[in-house]
Design an enzyme around this catalytic site. Structure first.
Site, short mmCIF file in Angstrom:
data_model
loop_
_atom_site.label_atom_id
_atom_site.label_comp_id
_atom_site.label_asym_id
_atom_site.label_seq_id
_atom_site.Cartn_x
_atom_site.Cartn_y
_atom_site.Cartn_z
N ASP A 193 -1.29 -17.82 -2.18
CA ASP A 193 -0.29 -16.78 -2.36
C ASP A 193 0.30 -16.93 -3.76
OD1 ASP A 193 0.19 -15.06 0.15
OD2 ASP A 193 2.05 -14.91 -1.00
N THR A 199 -5.51 -2.27 -3.86
CA THR A 199 -5.78 -0.95 -4.47
C THR A 199 -5.61 -1.01 -5.99
OG1 THR A 199 -3.52 -0.50 -3.79
CG2 THR A 199 -5.27 0.47 -2.47
N ASN A 245 -10.13 1.46 1.86
CA ASN A 245 -9.61 1.40 3.24
C ASN A 245 -10.66 0.77 4.14
OD1 ASN A 245 -8.39 1.96 5.78
ND2 ASN A 245 -7.18 3.55 4.75
N PHE A 246 -10.26 -0.28 4.87
CA PHE A 246 -11.19 -0.99 5.75
C PHE A 246 -11.10 -0.53 7.20
CE2 PHE A 246 -11.43 -3.91 2.17
CZ PHE A 246 -12.76 -4.30 2.20
N HIS A 304 2.90 6.58 4.13
CA HIS A 304 2.90 5.12 4.22
C HIS A 304 4.31 4.55 4.38
CE1 HIS A 304 -1.22 5.42 2.66
NE2 HIS A 304 -1.39 4.19 3.10
N LYS A 308 5.22 0.18 -0.05
CA LYS A 308 3.97 0.34 -0.78
C LYS A 308 4.26 0.54 -2.28
CE LYS A 308 -0.41 2.87 -0.69
NZ LYS A 308 -1.15 1.65 -1.01
N GLY A 330 -4.75 4.37 -2.51
CA GLY A 330 -6.15 4.25 -2.92
C GLY A 330 -7.05 5.14 -2.07
N1 LIG Z 1 -8.18 -1.52 1.61
C1 LIG Z 1 -7.44 -1.51 2.72
O1 LIG Z 1 -7.92 -1.29 3.84
C2 LIG Z 1 -5.97 -1.80 2.61
C3 LIG Z 1 -5.43 -2.07 1.39
N2 LIG Z 1 -4.11 -2.43 1.28
C4 LIG Z 1 -3.70 -2.82 -0.05
O2 LIG Z 1 -3.61 -4.25 -0.08
C5 LIG Z 1 -2.59 -4.66 -0.99
C6 LIG Z 1 -1.62 -5.58 -0.25
O3 LIG Z 1 -0.94 -4.86 0.77
P1 LIG Z 1 0.16 -5.57 1.70
O4 LIG Z 1 -0.45 -6.69 2.47
O5 LIG Z 1 0.80 -4.46 2.44
O6 LIG Z 1 1.16 -6.14 0.60
P2 LIG Z 1 2.17 -7.39 0.71
O7 LIG Z 1 3.11 -7.26 -0.43
O8 LIG Z 1 2.71 -7.50 2.08
O9 LIG Z 1 1.21 -8.65 0.46
C7 LIG Z 1 0.72 -9.04 -0.79
C8 LIG Z 1 0.74 -10.55 -0.85
O10 LIG Z 1 0.09 -10.99 -2.05
C9 LIG Z 1 0.93 -11.98 -2.63
N3 LIG Z 1 0.66 -12.14 -4.05
C10 LIG Z 1 1.27 -11.54 -5.10
N4 LIG Z 1 0.72 -11.99 -6.25
C11 LIG Z 1 -0.22 -12.90 -5.92
C12 LIG Z 1 -1.14 -13.69 -6.65
N5 LIG Z 1 -1.16 -13.67 -8.00
N6 LIG Z 1 -2.00 -14.50 -5.98
C13 LIG Z 1 -1.98 -14.54 -4.65
N7 LIG Z 1 -1.14 -13.81 -3.87
C14 LIG Z 1 -0.29 -12.99 -4.52
C15 LIG Z 1 2.34 -11.50 -2.33
O11 LIG Z 1 3.31 -12.51 -2.53
P3 LIG Z 1 4.84 -12.06 -2.87
O12 LIG Z 1 5.30 -11.27 -1.68
O13 LIG Z 1 5.54 -13.37 -3.05
O14 LIG Z 1 4.79 -11.22 -4.11
C16 LIG Z 1 2.16 -11.12 -0.86
O15 LIG Z 1 2.23 -12.24 -0.01
C17 LIG Z 1 -1.99 -3.36 -1.53
O16 LIG Z 1 -2.64 -3.02 -2.75
C18 LIG Z 1 -2.33 -2.33 -0.46
O17 LIG Z 1 -2.40 -1.02 -0.95
C19 LIG Z 1 -3.30 -2.50 2.36
C20 LIG Z 1 -3.77 -2.19 3.59
C21 LIG Z 1 -5.15 -1.84 3.83
O1 LIG Z 2 -0.56 -0.21 1.13
C1 LIG Z 2 -1.03 0.04 2.27
O2 LIG Z 2 -0.41 -0.18 3.30
C2 LIG Z 2 -2.37 0.63 2.35
N1 LIG Z 2 -3.07 0.73 1.26
C3 LIG Z 2 -4.38 1.26 1.16
C4 LIG Z 2 -4.37 2.50 0.31
O3 LIG Z 2 -3.64 2.54 -0.69
O4 LIG Z 2 -5.13 3.43 0.59
C5 LIG Z 2 -5.06 1.45 2.50
C6 LIG Z 2 -4.14 1.88 3.59
O5 LIG Z 2 -3.79 3.21 3.34
C7 LIG Z 2 -2.92 1.00 3.67
#
Ligand SMILES: NC(=O)C1=CN([C@@H]2O[C@H](COP(=O)(O)OP(=O)(O)OC[C@H]3O[C@@H](n4cnc5c(N)ncnc54)[C@H](OP(=O)(O)O)[C@@H]3O)[C@@H](O)[C@H]2O)C=CC1
Ligand SMILES: O=C(O)C1=N[C@H](C(=O)O)C[C@H](O)C1
Length: 250
Positions: A37, A81, A108-109, A136, A140, A146
């Protein structure tokens, strides 16, 4: 040493990261090695012989994470994203110096979200009008999502290939932002609302009818099966794969 693919998570304490860690730990064929993290050393992954790392962090840090993984011969499955064409080209360049390493980047997975993008792409040429609404949670960072970017690009491509023009719109007086953003000529509207997780509607309209394609992620566990599919498949896919479509045989 425990048997199975050795998997770590960048962003393991995040909202999605926590669901992914639980999914890896529950799978008989995967071994959870390390979570990194903010503030942790990415060397945790190399020190624990991690083979695949899942990244759900932040658009500002994901490129550095990927550079580290590729340079260390570790496959990556990326949900974070913010991937522009320029970023994808940069990842491709890093990968060309690391034959055998695979990177999967998917906006999106959730299986239904992948399908809904396909449905929108197929429907796009049959309708005069199309607009995308993504909804959302308010934490976000990026807008549009994305998924909405990718959906709009696929729609625009399909319409261009079929010779369909822009959606009709007579607006001449507009409060800035009222008609949303344009992605490849397709209007995209972003809603941020407490209580939501991740949702999208594609609205299509033509004479006398409309079609709405809607997907809802009610819970972040919706992303886990697609991510684990990527984790299991990425070792056999060197180079860059964008989107989950190929792994789902779509
Ligand atoms: N492709 C898909 O299906 C999906 C994509 N997403 C994307 O995933 C990303 C994360 O979403 P979400 O889980 O909601 O966000 P969160 O903010 O809940 O989680 C992100 C995590 O990454 C940590 N972090 C920040 N910087 C670093 C680093 N340099 N190295 C390691 N960890 C780090 C954060 O720590 P801290 O809080 O301390 O900053 C936090 O724990 C977003 O871009 C979102 O759009 C989300 C859902 C589905
Ligand atoms: O940030 C999110 O939560 C999500 N991010 C992804 C996106 O930007 O499309 C996937 C999903 O929508 C959830």
């Amino acid at each position: 040493m425990a048997q199975g693919i050795r998997v770590g998570v960048f962003g393991s304490n995040g909202k999605v990261g926590r669901a992914i860690v639980a999914g890896i730990e529950a799978a008989d064929d995967l071994v959870y090695t390390a979570g990194v993290d903010k503030g942790d050393a990415p060397e945790f992954f190399s020190d624990t012989d991690t083979q695949v790392v899942v990244d759900f962090t932040h658009p500002d840090v994901v490129m550095n994470n990927l550079k580290f993984l590729i340079e260390n011969g570790i496959h990556a499955v990326v949900g974070t994203t913010g991937f522009t064409d320029e970023r994808l080209a940069q990842v491709g360049e890093w990968l060309s110096a690391a034959p055998g390493v695979g990177v999967l980047i998917a906006p999106n997975f959730a299986i239904g979200a992948v399908l809904s993008m396909r449905f929108a792409q197929a429907a796009a040429r049959f309708y005069d009008s199309v607009e995308v609404i993504e909804l959302h949670h308010p934490n976000k960072a990026d807008a549009p999502s994305g998924t909405a970017y990718r959906t709009a690009s696929l729609i625009a491509e399909a319409r261009a290939a079929a010779g369909v023009g822009k959606s009709p719109d007579a607006t001449t007086a507009e409060l800035e932002g009222a008609r949303g953003a344009e992605v490849d000529g397709v209007r995209v509207h972003s809603i941020r609302l407490a209580g939501l997780v991740a949702h999208q509607e594609v609205l299509l309209g033509t004479q006398g009818e409309t079609l709405t394609i809607r997907h809802d992620s009610m819970d972040r566990t919706s992303f886990v099966p697609g991510v684990l599919l990527g984790v299991r498949g990425i070792g056999d896919r060197p180079g860059l794969t964008v989107g989950l479509d190929d792994l789902l045989d779509l």
